[in-house]
Design a protein around this motif. Structure first.
Motif, mmCIF file in Angstrom:
data_model
loop_
_atom_site.group_PDB
_atom_site.id
_atom_site.type_symbol
_atom_site.label_atom_id
_atom_site.label_comp_id
_atom_site.label_asym_id
_atom_site.label_seq_id
_atom_site.Cartn_x
_atom_site.Cartn_y
_atom_site.Cartn_z
ATOM 1 N N MET A 279 -92.098 -58.354 -23.548
ATOM 2 C CA MET A 279 -93.201 -58.556 -24.485
ATOM 3 C C MET A 279 -94.470 -57.882 -23.983
ATOM 4 S SD MET A 279 -95.018 -62.204 -25.560
ATOM 5 C CE MET A 279 -93.507 -62.916 -26.194
ATOM 6 N N ASP A 280 -95.238 -57.318 -24.923
ATOM 7 C CA ASP A 280 -96.557 -56.795 -24.571
ATOM 8 C C ASP A 280 -97.446 -56.802 -25.807
ATOM 9 O OD1 ASP A 280 -97.442 -55.021 -21.849
ATOM 10 O OD2 ASP A 280 -98.767 -54.863 -23.589
ATOM 11 N N VAL A 281 -98.745 -56.993 -25.593
ATOM 12 C CA VAL A 281 -99.713 -56.989 -26.685
ATOM 13 C C VAL A 281 -100.057 -55.561 -27.113
ATOM 14 C CG1 VAL A 281 -101.728 -57.025 -25.156
ATOM 15 C CG2 VAL A 281 -101.905 -58.001 -27.464
ATOM 16 N N SER A 282 -99.825 -54.600 -26.229
ATOM 17 C CA SER A 282 -100.207 -53.210 -26.488
ATOM 18 C C SER A 282 -99.032 -52.426 -27.070
ATOM 19 C CB SER A 282 -100.690 -52.544 -25.197
ATOM 20 O OG SER A 282 -100.793 -51.136 -25.356
ATOM 21 N N ASP A 283 -99.206 -51.922 -28.285
ATOM 22 C CA ASP A 283 -98.141 -51.110 -28.876
ATOM 23 C C ASP A 283 -97.995 -49.782 -28.135
ATOM 24 O OD1 ASP A 283 -100.616 -50.212 -29.771
ATOM 25 O OD2 ASP A 283 -99.939 -49.766 -31.797
ATOM 26 N N LYS A 284 -99.113 -49.285 -27.560
ATOM 27 C CA LYS A 284 -99.040 -48.022 -26.818
ATOM 28 C C LYS A 284 -98.284 -48.199 -25.503
ATOM 29 C CE LYS A 284 -103.165 -46.063 -28.933
ATOM 30 N NZ LYS A 284 -104.567 -45.601 -28.744
ATOM 31 N N ALA A 285 -98.456 -49.347 -24.853
ATOM 32 C CA ALA A 285 -97.685 -49.629 -23.644
ATOM 33 C C ALA A 285 -96.208 -49.782 -23.989
ATOM 34 C CB ALA A 285 -98.211 -50.891 -22.962
ATOM 35 N N LEU A 286 -95.915 -50.451 -25.098
ATOM 36 C CA LEU A 286 -94.523 -50.633 -25.505
ATOM 37 C C LEU A 286 -93.843 -49.301 -25.803
ATOM 38 C CD1 LEU A 286 -94.584 -53.821 -27.771
ATOM 39 C CD2 LEU A 286 -93.478 -53.558 -25.545
ATOM 40 N N ALA A 287 -94.600 -48.354 -26.336
ATOM 41 C CA ALA A 287 -94.027 -47.032 -26.601
ATOM 42 C C ALA A 287 -93.566 -46.386 -25.290
ATOM 43 C CB ALA A 287 -95.045 -46.145 -27.308
ATOM 44 N N VAL A 288 -94.364 -46.553 -24.228
ATOM 45 C CA VAL A 288 -93.993 -46.034 -22.921
ATOM 46 C C VAL A 288 -92.774 -46.780 -22.380
ATOM 47 C CG1 VAL A 288 -94.741 -45.714 -20.519
ATOM 48 C CG2 VAL A 288 -96.347 -45.300 -22.407
ATOM 49 N N ALA A 289 -92.777 -48.104 -22.526
ATOM 50 C CA ALA A 289 -91.667 -48.919 -22.026
ATOM 51 C C ALA A 289 -90.357 -48.562 -22.723
ATOM 52 C CB ALA A 289 -91.988 -50.401 -22.208
ATOM 53 N N LYS A 290 -90.410 -48.332 -24.038
ATOM 54 C CA LYS A 290 -89.199 -47.957 -24.782
ATOM 55 C C LYS A 290 -88.666 -46.614 -24.290
ATOM 56 C CE LYS A 290 -90.471 -50.536 -28.944
ATOM 57 N NZ LYS A 290 -90.975 -50.462 -30.338
ATOM 58 N N ARG A 291 -89.581 -45.700 -24.039
ATOM 59 C CA ARG A 291 -89.178 -44.387 -23.518
ATOM 60 C C ARG A 291 -88.523 -44.539 -22.146
ATOM 61 N NH1 ARG A 291 -93.411 -39.459 -22.193
ATOM 62 N NH2 ARG A 291 -91.860 -37.823 -21.800
ATOM 63 N N ASN A 292 -89.057 -45.439 -21.314
ATOM 64 C CA ASN A 292 -88.488 -45.665 -19.988
ATOM 65 C C ASN A 292 -87.126 -46.339 -20.064
ATOM 66 O OD1 ASN A 292 -90.380 -44.507 -18.190
ATOM 67 N ND2 ASN A 292 -91.785 -46.221 -18.519
ATOM 68 N N ALA A 293 -86.939 -47.229 -21.031
ATOM 69 C CA ALA A 293 -85.632 -47.867 -21.200
ATOM 70 C C ALA A 293 -84.576 -46.821 -21.551
ATOM 71 C CB ALA A 293 -85.713 -48.945 -22.282
ATOM 72 N N GLU A 294 -84.936 -45.910 -22.436
ATOM 73 C CA GLU A 294 -84.004 -44.837 -22.808
ATOM 74 C C GLU A 294 -83.705 -43.940 -21.603
ATOM 75 O OE1 GLU A 294 -85.739 -42.748 -26.060
ATOM 76 O OE2 GLU A 294 -85.632 -44.453 -27.435
ATOM 77 N N ARG A 295 -84.754 -43.625 -20.858
ATOM 78 C CA ARG A 295 -84.583 -42.747 -19.693
ATOM 79 C C ARG A 295 -83.636 -43.359 -18.668
ATOM 80 N NH1 ARG A 295 -89.507 -40.108 -16.038
ATOM 81 N NH2 ARG A 295 -88.199 -38.663 -14.859
ATOM 82 N N ASN A 296 -83.715 -44.673 -18.515
ATOM 83 C CA ASN A 296 -82.899 -45.355 -17.509
ATOM 84 C C ASN A 296 -81.628 -45.974 -18.091
ATOM 85 O OD1 ASN A 296 -84.351 -45.280 -14.781
ATOM 86 N ND2 ASN A 296 -86.019 -45.814 -16.179
ATOM 87 N N GLU A 297 -81.390 -45.690 -19.365
ATOM 88 C CA GLU A 297 -80.137 -46.063 -20.025
ATOM 89 C C GLU A 297 -79.847 -47.557 -19.952
ATOM 90 O OE1 GLU A 297 -77.451 -43.407 -17.921
ATOM 91 O OE2 GLU A 297 -77.660 -41.912 -19.502
ATOM 92 N N VAL A 298 -80.849 -48.338 -20.337
ATOM 93 C CA VAL A 298 -80.663 -49.783 -20.450
ATOM 94 C C VAL A 298 -81.141 -50.247 -21.828
ATOM 95 C CG1 VAL A 298 -80.868 -50.239 -17.976
ATOM 96 C CG2 VAL A 298 -82.920 -50.271 -19.410
ATOM 97 N N THR A 299 -80.612 -51.375 -22.258
ATOM 98 C CA THR A 299 -81.002 -51.962 -23.541
ATOM 99 C C THR A 299 -81.977 -53.107 -23.290
ATOM 100 O OG1 THR A 299 -78.898 -51.397 -24.564
ATOM 101 C CG2 THR A 299 -80.187 -53.133 -25.620
ATOM 102 N N ILE A 300 -83.162 -52.992 -23.850
ATOM 103 C CA ILE A 300 -84.190 -54.027 -23.742
ATOM 104 C C ILE A 300 -84.595 -54.434 -25.155
ATOM 105 C CG2 ILE A 300 -86.467 -54.638 -22.838
ATOM 106 C CD1 ILE A 300 -84.598 -53.902 -20.595
ATOM 107 N N ASN A 301 -84.776 -55.720 -25.368
ATOM 108 C CA ASN A 301 -85.269 -56.225 -26.647
ATOM 109 C C ASN A 301 -86.788 -56.339 -26.558
ATOM 110 O OD1 ASN A 301 -82.551 -57.156 -27.985
ATOM 111 N ND2 ASN A 301 -82.484 -57.910 -25.885
ATOM 112 N N PHE A 302 -87.492 -55.392 -27.165
ATOM 113 C CA PHE A 302 -88.947 -55.346 -27.045
ATOM 114 C C PHE A 302 -89.621 -56.195 -28.126
ATOM 115 C CE2 PHE A 302 -87.741 -51.415 -24.814
ATOM 116 C CZ PHE A 302 -88.460 -51.591 -23.641
ATOM 117 N N ILE A 303 -90.721 -56.843 -27.713
ATOM 118 C CA ILE A 303 -91.469 -57.730 -28.602
ATOM 119 C C ILE A 303 -92.945 -57.335 -28.554
ATOM 120 C CG2 ILE A 303 -92.078 -60.128 -29.127
ATOM 121 C CD1 ILE A 303 -89.625 -60.909 -27.306
ATOM 122 N N HIS A 304 -93.508 -56.959 -29.700
ATOM 123 C CA HIS A 304 -94.936 -56.637 -29.775
ATOM 124 C C HIS A 304 -95.686 -57.902 -30.163
ATOM 125 C CE1 HIS A 304 -98.428 -54.309 -31.844
ATOM 126 N NE2 HIS A 304 -98.716 -54.621 -30.588
#
Length: 284
Positions: A146-171
């Motif tokens: 979870m994060d309040v920042s949509d811009k931070a979440l965009a980075v986190a989603k990119r990192n999840a893809e880069r590291n090939e893991v599935t994360i359930n993100f919550i804005h």
């Protein structure tokens, strides 16, 4: 110009701002990023020459280092718990102390995770470094971030893809959350914890460049995020569920009291590699 000769210029250019160890560290980080070379490779290739284009790239980095811009932001990435992560001005730079927190969780739950599909929630995920490292090292776990920042979440989603893991993100803002809606086995958070009165202790490269939203809390309510997360955790952790925090080094006793007041058991406060109170754990 030979790269080994440019190294001398590089060191001289930064000598007034950084100590020798930092400057050397910067040089080899850039060497690997730009040329995919390590220290030994340079020693084995003393005639390696910089083209004008590469010289310009090095000089551009030096100019930004002179402004005390963090090397991780200049290059756009860093390493955390052995994994690569993108970073930018919307996210804090992952730190070694947080690696220690992740290591505590991983080592304490490897056996449990083999017997049970753990559900983990990372609150205030930023780059996603905690959530992604846990997902990578506890592969049977279902991880939420979870994060309040949509811009931070965009980075986190990119990192999840880069590291090939599935994360359930919550804005979502944790301060505006009254119920987490699900039960978790582990809740972990590295929330804002630096008080304004401590700003004078913060280096310029952090104060001027890293997002204040993720760093600072008001002096008169330094435990704002911890109190809210603790209140939610006691309601939303499963039986024997665990709550982990990274904390302000000056507020260890207050944090122990906070968890004990909310009936957490086996409350444990740990020091980081620098000897500061930095992380804690409690069980329901």
């Amino acid at each position: 110009m030979l790269l080994k000769d440019y190294r001398t210029i590089f060191t001289q250019e930064l000598a007034s701002l950084y100590d020798e160890y930092e400057t050397e560290s910067f040089f080899y980080i850039i060497l690997e990023d730009f040329h995919h070379m390590k220290r030994v490779d340079l020693a084995l290739n003393p005639t390696f020459e910089l083209s004008p284009e590469l010289m310009h790239q090095w000089e551009n980095v030096v100019a930004q280092l002179k402004e005390q811009r963090p090397i991780q932001y200049i290059l756009g990435e860093t390493e955390f718990y052995g994994l690569p992560f993108y970073v930018n001005e919307h996210t804090l730079i992952p730190r070694q102390e947080t690696e220690e927190l992740v290591d505590w969780i991983v080592k304490g739950n490897l056996k449990i995770e083999r017997l049970k599909d753990l559900k983990i929630l990372d609150i205030g995920t930023g780059t996603g470094c905690i959530a992604i490292s846990l997902a990578k090292n506890l592969p049977n776990a279902k991880v939420f971030a979870m994060d309040v920042s949509d811009k931070a979440l965009a980075v986190a989603k990119r990192n999840a893809e880069r590291n090939e893991v599935t994360i359930n993100f919550i804005h979502q803002s944790i301060l505006e959350t009254n119920d987490l809606g699900e039960t978790f086995d582990i809740i972990v958070s590295n929330p804002p914890y630096v008080r304004n009165l401590e700003k004078e202790e913060i280096k310029k490269n952090v104060l001027d460049y890293e997002p204040h939203l993720a760093l600072f809390v008001e002096d008169n309510d330094a435990l704002l995020f911890y109190r809210k997360i603790t209140e939610l955790a006691i309601k939303n952790l499963s039986e024997n569920g665990q709550l982990y925090f990274e904390i302000n080094q000056y507020l260890g006793n207050e944090m122990v009291q906070l968890l004990q007041q909310h009936n957490f058991k086996d409350v444990e406060l740990r020091k980081d590699i620098y000897g500061n109170d930095r992380m804690m754990k409690g069980k329901v």
